[in-house]
Design a protein around this motif. Structure first.
Motif, PDB file in Angstrom:
ATOM      1  N   ILE A 242       0.851  -1.529   0.069  1.00  0.00           N
ATOM      2  CA  ILE A 242      -0.065   0.185  -0.030  1.00  0.00           C
ATOM      3  C   ILE A 242       0.996   1.358   0.107  1.00  0.00           C
ATOM      4  N   GLU A 243       0.460   2.088  -1.078  1.00  0.00           N
ATOM      5  CA  GLU A 243       1.587   3.292  -1.107  1.00  0.00           C
ATOM      6  C   GLU A 243       1.691   3.969   0.107  1.00  0.00           C
ATOM      7  N   VAL A 244       3.012   4.533   0.424  1.00  0.00           N
ATOM      8  CA  VAL A 244       3.004   5.560   1.303  1.00  0.00           C
ATOM      9  C   VAL A 244       3.307   6.918   0.887  1.00  0.00           C
ATOM     10  N   ARG A 245       2.443   7.861   1.438  1.00  0.00           N
ATOM     11  CA  ARG A 245       2.444   9.173   1.034  1.00  0.00           C
ATOM     12  C   ARG A 245       3.342  10.059   2.013  1.00  0.00           C
ATOM     13  N   LYS A 246       3.264  11.307   2.293  1.00  0.00           N
ATOM     14  CA  LYS A 246       4.066  12.144   2.856  1.00  0.00           C
ATOM     15  C   LYS A 246       3.828  11.675   4.234  1.00  0.00           C
ATOM     16  N   ASN A 247       2.678  11.574   4.865  1.00  0.00           N
ATOM     17  CA  ASN A 247       2.349  11.312   6.252  1.00  0.00           C
ATOM     18  C   ASN A 247       2.158   9.899   6.463  1.00  0.00           C
ATOM     19  N   GLY A 248       2.735   8.734   5.505  1.00  0.00           N
ATOM     20  CA  GLY A 248       2.344   7.401   6.019  1.00  0.00           C
ATOM     21  C   GLY A 248       1.381   6.929   5.037  1.00  0.00           C
ATOM     22  N   ILE A 249       0.737   5.632   5.400  1.00  0.00           N
ATOM     23  CA  ILE A 249       0.241   4.768   4.496  1.00  0.00           C
ATOM     24  C   ILE A 249      -0.968   5.574   4.094  1.00  0.00           C
ATOM     25  N   GLU A 250      -1.333   5.299   3.024  1.00  0.00           N
ATOM     26  CA  GLU A 250      -2.544   5.656   2.140  1.00  0.00           C
ATOM     27  C   GLU A 250      -3.884   4.937   2.412  1.00  0.00           C
ATOM     28  N   VAL A 251      -4.420   5.390   3.621  1.00  0.00           N
ATOM     29  CA  VAL A 251      -5.587   4.406   4.170  1.00  0.00           C
ATOM     30  C   VAL A 251      -6.798   4.058   3.167  1.00  0.00           C
ATOM     31  N   SER A 252      -6.894   5.084   2.237  1.00  0.00           N
ATOM     32  CA  SER A 252      -7.888   4.627   1.291  1.00  0.00           C
ATOM     33  C   SER A 252      -7.675   3.687   0.408  1.00  0.00           C
ATOM     34  N   ASP A 253      -6.358   3.447   0.019  1.00  0.00           N
ATOM     35  CA  ASP A 253      -6.024   2.363  -0.957  1.00  0.00           C
ATOM     36  C   ASP A 253      -6.238   0.898  -0.298  1.00  0.00           C
ATOM     37  N   LEU A 254      -6.389   0.736   1.166  1.00  0.00           N
ATOM     38  CA  LEU A 254      -6.675  -0.590   1.826  1.00  0.00           C
ATOM     39  C   LEU A 254      -7.825  -0.972   1.205  1.00  0.00           C
ATOM     40  N   TRP A 255      -8.975  -0.209   1.076  1.00  0.00           N
ATOM     41  CA  TRP A 255     -10.176  -0.643   0.624  1.00  0.00           C
ATOM     42  C   TRP A 255     -10.142  -1.649  -0.666  1.00  0.00           C
ATOM     43  N   THR A 256      -9.014  -1.212  -1.449  1.00  0.00           N
ATOM     44  CA  THR A 256      -9.193  -1.994  -2.873  1.00  0.00           C
ATOM     45  C   THR A 256      -8.217  -3.382  -2.414  1.00  0.00           C
ATOM     46  N   SER A 257      -7.567  -3.482  -1.278  1.00  0.00           N
ATOM     47  CA  SER A 257      -6.911  -4.670  -0.929  1.00  0.00           C
ATOM     48  C   SER A 257      -7.906  -5.843  -0.299  1.00  0.00           C
ATOM     49  N   SER A 258      -7.481  -7.136  -0.366  1.00  0.00           N
ATOM     50  CA  SER A 258      -8.267  -7.887   0.118  1.00  0.00           C
ATOM     51  C   SER A 258      -7.655  -8.629   1.465  1.00  0.00           C
ATOM     52  N   ALA A 259      -6.597  -7.857   1.749  1.00  0.00           N
ATOM     53  CA  ALA A 259      -5.715  -8.373   2.956  1.00  0.00           C
ATOM     54  C   ALA A 259      -6.860  -8.223   4.350  1.00  0.00           C
ATOM     55  N   GLN A 260      -6.529  -9.197   5.118  1.00  0.00           N
ATOM     56  CA  GLN A 260      -7.126  -9.166   6.590  1.00  0.00           C
ATOM     57  C   GLN A 260      -6.403  -8.672   7.613  1.00  0.00           C
ATOM     58  N   ALA A 261      -5.234  -8.169   7.394  1.00  0.00           N
ATOM     59  CA  ALA A 261      -4.305  -7.721   8.300  1.00  0.00           C
ATOM     60  C   ALA A 261      -3.549  -6.515   7.487  1.00  0.00           C
ATOM     61  N   VAL A 262      -2.801  -5.591   8.184  1.00  0.00           N
ATOM     62  CA  VAL A 262      -1.944  -4.455   8.052  1.00  0.00           C
ATOM     63  C   VAL A 262      -1.036  -4.275   8.931  1.00  0.00           C
ATOM     64  N   TYR A 263      -0.042  -4.223   8.354  1.00  0.00           N
ATOM     65  CA  TYR A 263       1.467  -3.855   9.201  1.00  0.00           C
ATOM     66  C   TYR A 263       1.631  -2.363   9.074  1.00  0.00           C
ATOM     67  N   VAL A 264       1.704  -1.575  10.178  1.00  0.00           N
ATOM     68  CA  VAL A 264       2.070  -0.155  10.098  1.00  0.00           C
ATOM     69  C   VAL A 264       3.091   0.292  11.102  1.00  0.00           C
ATOM     70  N   THR A 265       3.550   1.581  10.838  1.00  0.00           N
ATOM     71  CA  THR A 265       4.506   2.233  11.731  1.00  0.00           C
ATOM     72  C   THR A 265       4.174   3.632  11.964  1.00  0.00           C
ATOM     73  N   PRO A 266       3.025   3.899  12.527  1.00  0.00           N
ATOM     74  CA  PRO A 266       2.442   5.155  12.400  1.00  0.00           C
ATOM     75  C   PRO A 266       3.169   6.172  13.228  1.00  0.00           C
ATOM     76  N   SER A 267       3.917   5.898  14.188  1.00  0.00           N
ATOM     77  CA  SER A 267       4.482   6.814  14.910  1.00  0.00           C
ATOM     78  C   SER A 267       5.813   7.597  14.310  1.00  0.00           C
ATOM     79  N   HIS A 268       6.272   6.961  13.375  1.00  0.00           N
ATOM     80  CA  HIS A 268       7.687   7.122  12.495  1.00  0.00           C
ATOM     81  C   HIS A 268       7.590   6.359  11.265  1.00  0.00           C
ATOM     82  N   GLN A 269       7.046   6.380  10.374  1.00  0.00           N
ATOM     83  CA  GLN A 269       6.948   5.552   9.146  1.00  0.00           C
ATOM     84  C   GLN A 269       8.189   5.093   8.740  1.00  0.00           C
TER      85      GLN A 269
END
Lengths: 482, 482
Positions: free
Chosen positions: A226-253
């Motif tokens: 899932i593409e990372v933009r300036k402030n981290g993961i592009e959440v809207s793109d998640l909806w197009t994925s069939s993943a049942q989990a996502v790994y993120v580093t929100p405090s400092h991508q």
């Protein structure tokens, strides 16, 4: 029968020639595994030399594993041919070390003068005296438990201390029961994989932390980048994925350094709730934020038990300890209880006890504060040096938190070649191409390199930045945009 | 608003009533997660009592995780309902601890007086002073490395020391490169599973070590149980199995205690070579043999690189350290080199360094000798006590090595009921039914129980054996065969 023919060339020292000859004979197989080397004395007689050069040569062979020493017996040739029928042995110290990012396999020549390695900490900051005192204390306090296995989920005392710390510092709401003490991200992900049997696709930040991605791939999972933009993961793109989990580093991508804004956090949790998916929150840099008001952890915002929170002691204390923790939501805790306990194997009880005492006696709070101030100082200094020496030639991003920052270098070259140029000047900077699953988009206006500052002194920093300017811009400043 | 109605019944102490009331209100949901408890002082005023009972009640709630303390803020209700919607929280200390065998989940009443737990060591034998000195030394020696991740395969120094020890004590021939330092059997098996992707069926001793069996089952492997006779696994039965690997404990079959004879070892290696299969040799008791001449390890007899050798520090030093090692044959080492390094994650560098110094400075050899003598003494004493107090009523087997022995009790009862009877008398003995994959054959002439002696004092032993005689034979000696 052991027969050594030492060449006469006087330019190489004797110990070197002895070492070379023995190694050569091992390679060609004249010296077989299990054969005993002559004693230092007898070989000294045979070569009519002093003992020293022979002892030196033996030490070298021993250190490199060509021979093994058997107490009260002597040195024996290791079974070398058997071990490496085809290719030569790789240098012992060259096995890659984990971390973010892994270190390049071959260090650049000339030897690195300044290393902006984002995985390193300043060893001087480790609380040596306190820690060795606490290790002693835990051996005493818990002496009676030394004969027994501990709780595979982690020592209860430590889990209580971690729960209280997470609550007070990161708003994480959990009972000690939810905490699984581990020996690093690879361990925690390994457990998660067992707790989420249905799971087959995982969404990852792109670029993202390759160690975690590799763990999932190794276990046969499909990855949705899932593409990372300036402030981290592009959440809207998640909806197009069939993943049942996502790994993120929100405090400092990791690696770009963006901090996921509050609204995106809520949107991420909504996605997870809607899909019945899990969010793996890697809060590795949660303690280190340098500007703006702290944003609460995902776990603290989550009211629907979708977040698995993972934190580490590797950034605040030392990566040498291999100690981390994972907070499971209630549902996964129940799954864990229903499984054979063998899936869990906590690290050393002794160090868990020491960490408990470290937190319980208040050292931890003091230490974190100290580290935060030190890193803030280094961070500010690095930014100042970059402004001073590189000015408009670069653009800094991802600098509001964490232990490394991203440098967009305004020059028409690839990141790789910038790394090479820097290496040529004795400076190690990092190109996180490994963090990309797919091809790095050419779209990037300028090449990005990464500089860590936690493990490096203020003086070195200055040298490093000066050298970078030389390496990148002097000689081809015409390449640089004004 | 916090309102506490403390009942008036004077028979229960005030602190107890405060504790009960708050816990009750949490259970019924009147006190919600995140709510702040009143300060001790204000509640004391409200209840018109002294501070002590309130402090006591708060301490209890804190200790049990009902409330969490936030430094410089106060006590807060943990989010309890959310965590355990249906069932009540299980007692914190009741999570099972690993080892051989796992300890019963519910300890027998009356409280155990004498525990013949085969997983325990005598804590007093741990070299406390030396170890804490060496921890201090390794923090000093390796201070410069404290900021860096280590080699995921294990610290080079330790791997060298282990290679030399294995060579000299167990005839294991390997280079340090073949050694993978780990945090226990579960870790080592986890790595093996990644190195043997083709593998789908594993042969196990029946009865055998359930932790290992569960690891394989957890990872979707099929198990072929191979019968264990008096001296260990029945090698000939392997030929009828389609397994591509077998896990064995030849130095002291777990749990029955047989020692695999030399000819069987050769036959086992022939089977492996013929089938291109691997033999996983768990040499957990390799150091402790009390009679007969030592039989070389399988690895030392293997000329065809079919053996994966696994050893541990849990029996000779302490299980609290969680430190073990695995020796890979060349082919698997090459596979390992070809995989992403993330599959490996070695334990704490600090303790690896300490163990290296422990071995390198000669403490290890002295310690092993000391442990061997101590265990031999305990072992001899236990055998004497059994002969004296139980005589012909029992039959001892598996007593030539290891840290536990097998007792066939000549009585018409099940092993389970013997364990219960013993528990009733305050003695913990162990029935390894978990070690059986299939049903325990009724064929067994007499029920078997297992007694460990490493963790127990000579005086306790005597008490224990006397109590066993009472529990098993006094009152129903007519059941016993003459």
């Amino acid at each position: 029968m052991f027969d050594l023919l030492i060449t006469e060339q006087q330019d190489t020292p004797l110990y070197q020639r002895i070492y070379d000859e023995i190694r050569e004979q091992i390679h060609i197989g004249r010296l077989q595994g299990g054969m005993r080397l002559p004693s230092v004395r007898s070989l000294a007689v045979q070569l009519n030399s002093s003992k020293t050069p022979i002892e030196t040569a033996y030490q070298m062979l021993l250190a490199e594993g060509y021979v093994l020493s058997v107490p009260r017996s002597g040195l024996y040739i290791a079974d070398y041919d058997r071990l490496f029928p085809t290719e030569p042995s790789r240098p012992f110290n060259s096995s890659p070390t984990p971390g973010r990012p892994e270190e390049p396999l071959h260090l650049p020549a000339p030897p690195t003068v300044v290393d902006f390695n984002p995985t390193s900490l300043d060893p001087a900051l480790f609380p040596f005296r306190t820690w060795s005192k606490l290790l002693k204390q835990s051996l005493e306090h818990f002496a009676g438990d030394m004969g027994k296995y501990g709780d595979p989920q982690g020592e209860w005392e430590l889990r209580t201390a971690v729960a209280q710390y997470l609550w007070s510092s990161r708003g994480v709401n959990c009972l000690p029961e939810q905490i699984v003490i581990g020996s690093g991200m690879a361990y925690s992900i390994g457990i998660l994989i067992k707790l989420l049997p249905g799971l087959k696709r995982v969404a990852m930040e792109e670029p993202g932390y390759n160690l975690v991605r590799d763990q999932f791939v190794l276990n046969g999972y499909g990855i949705d980048p899932i593409e990372v933009r300036k402030n981290g993961i592009e959440v809207s793109d998640l909806w197009t994925s069939s993943a049942q989990a996502v790994y993120v580093t929100p405090s400092h991508q990791f690696p770009t350094g963006g901090i996921l804004p509050y609204p995106d956090r809520e949107r991420l949790l909504d996605w997870a709730a809607e899909r019945g998916a899990y969010v793996v929150e890697d809060d590795y840099a949660g303690e280190f934020r340098y500007s703006g008001k702290p944003i609460p952890s995902l776990q603290s915002l989550d009211r629907r038990d979708r977040v698995i929170y993972i934190g580490t002691f590797s950034k605040a204390v030392t990566p040498a300890l291999r100690l981390n923790y994972m907070v499971l939501p209630p549902a996964l805790l129940k799954t864990l209880r229903s499984m054979p306990y063998e899936i869990l194997f906590a690290p050393s009880r002794i160090e868990q006890w020491a960490m408990y005492l470290f937190m319980e006696q208040g050292h931890w709070h003091r230490h974190i504060r100290k580290m935060r101030n030190t890193y803030r100082r280094k961070h500010r200094h690095l930014l100042a040096l970059i402004a001073l020496h590189l000015g408009d030639l670069v653009e800094v991003t991802g600098e509001h938190a964490g232990l490394h920052l991203q440098l967009a270098v305004k020059i028409r070259k690839s990141a790789q070649s910038l790394v090479k140029l820097a290496a040529g000047a004795g400076v190690a900077v990092y190109d996180f191409h490994k963090m990309w699953m797919g091809e790095k988009p050419i779209a990037e206006k300028f090449p990005n390199v990464f500089l860590g500052f936690a493990g490096i002194g203020l003086q070195e920093m200055e040298t490093g930045i000066r050298l970078l300017r030389k390496a990148w811009f002097e000689g081809f400043s015409d390449d640089a945009t004004p």
